[in-house]
Design an enzyme around this catalytic site. Structure first.
Site, PDB file in Angstrom:
ATOM      1  CD  GLU A 295     -20.341  46.617   6.074  1.00 23.80           C
ATOM      2  OE1 GLU A 295     -20.210  46.652   7.308  1.00 23.80           O
ATOM      3  OE2 GLU A 295     -19.475  46.125   5.312  1.00 23.80           O
ATOM      4  CB  ILE A 296     -25.621  51.483   4.413  1.00 26.71           C
ATOM      5  CG1 ILE A 296     -25.728  51.349   2.886  1.00 26.71           C
ATOM      6  CG2 ILE A 296     -25.787  52.940   4.849  1.00 26.71           C
ATOM      7  CD1 ILE A 296     -27.111  51.605   2.346  1.00 26.71           C
TER       8      ILE A 296
END
Length: 128
Positions: A123-124
């Site tokens: 997840e960014i």
């Protein structure tokens, strides 16, 4: 008692693909270091790092079940989410979900989700 995370350990079955994803796509620095018995590598970013074990050749001590694809990581980006998306698309990394709003450790975040070469969920995020 606990202040912050110093490092985590990722297990990979694809060293070259792992290095490419974390350095070329996510922009981390590849670092190597020696222990008294072996040479190891990691990805550094900010004040943290990800140590890497190669599947079947893990260092000890290690997690009880160290296997590729078992991590779910969330990184806070230093650039706008639109730039993250452009960089992922340019590298041919498909976005699984997002942008979506989520709850981070200290505030709301906007995130995109991708998989690394070992199928770990990455997840960014940026602050919402």
């Amino acid at each position: 008692m606990i202040d912050h995370i110093d490092h985590i350990v990722l297990t990979t079955r694809d060293r070259a693909g792992c290095v490419r994803f974390y350095t070329e796509v996510l922009g981390m620095r590849l670092v190597t270091f020696r222990t008294p018995t072996e040479e190891r590598f990691a990805f550094a970013f900010g004040d943290q790092k990800i140590n890497v074990h190669e599947w079947g050749r893990e260092f000890t001590p290690r997690a009880h079940v160290a296997a590729p694809g078992t991590l779910d990581l969330c990184f806070i980006a230093a650039v706008p989410l639109a730039e993250v998306i452009r960089r992922l698309e340019a590298a041919g990394v498909p976005i699984l979900e997002g942008p979506v709003e989520k709850t981070g450790a200290t505030a709301k975040i906007r995130s995109v989700y991708v998989r690394d070469p070992d199928l770990n969920l990455v997840e960014i995020s940026v602050p919402a």
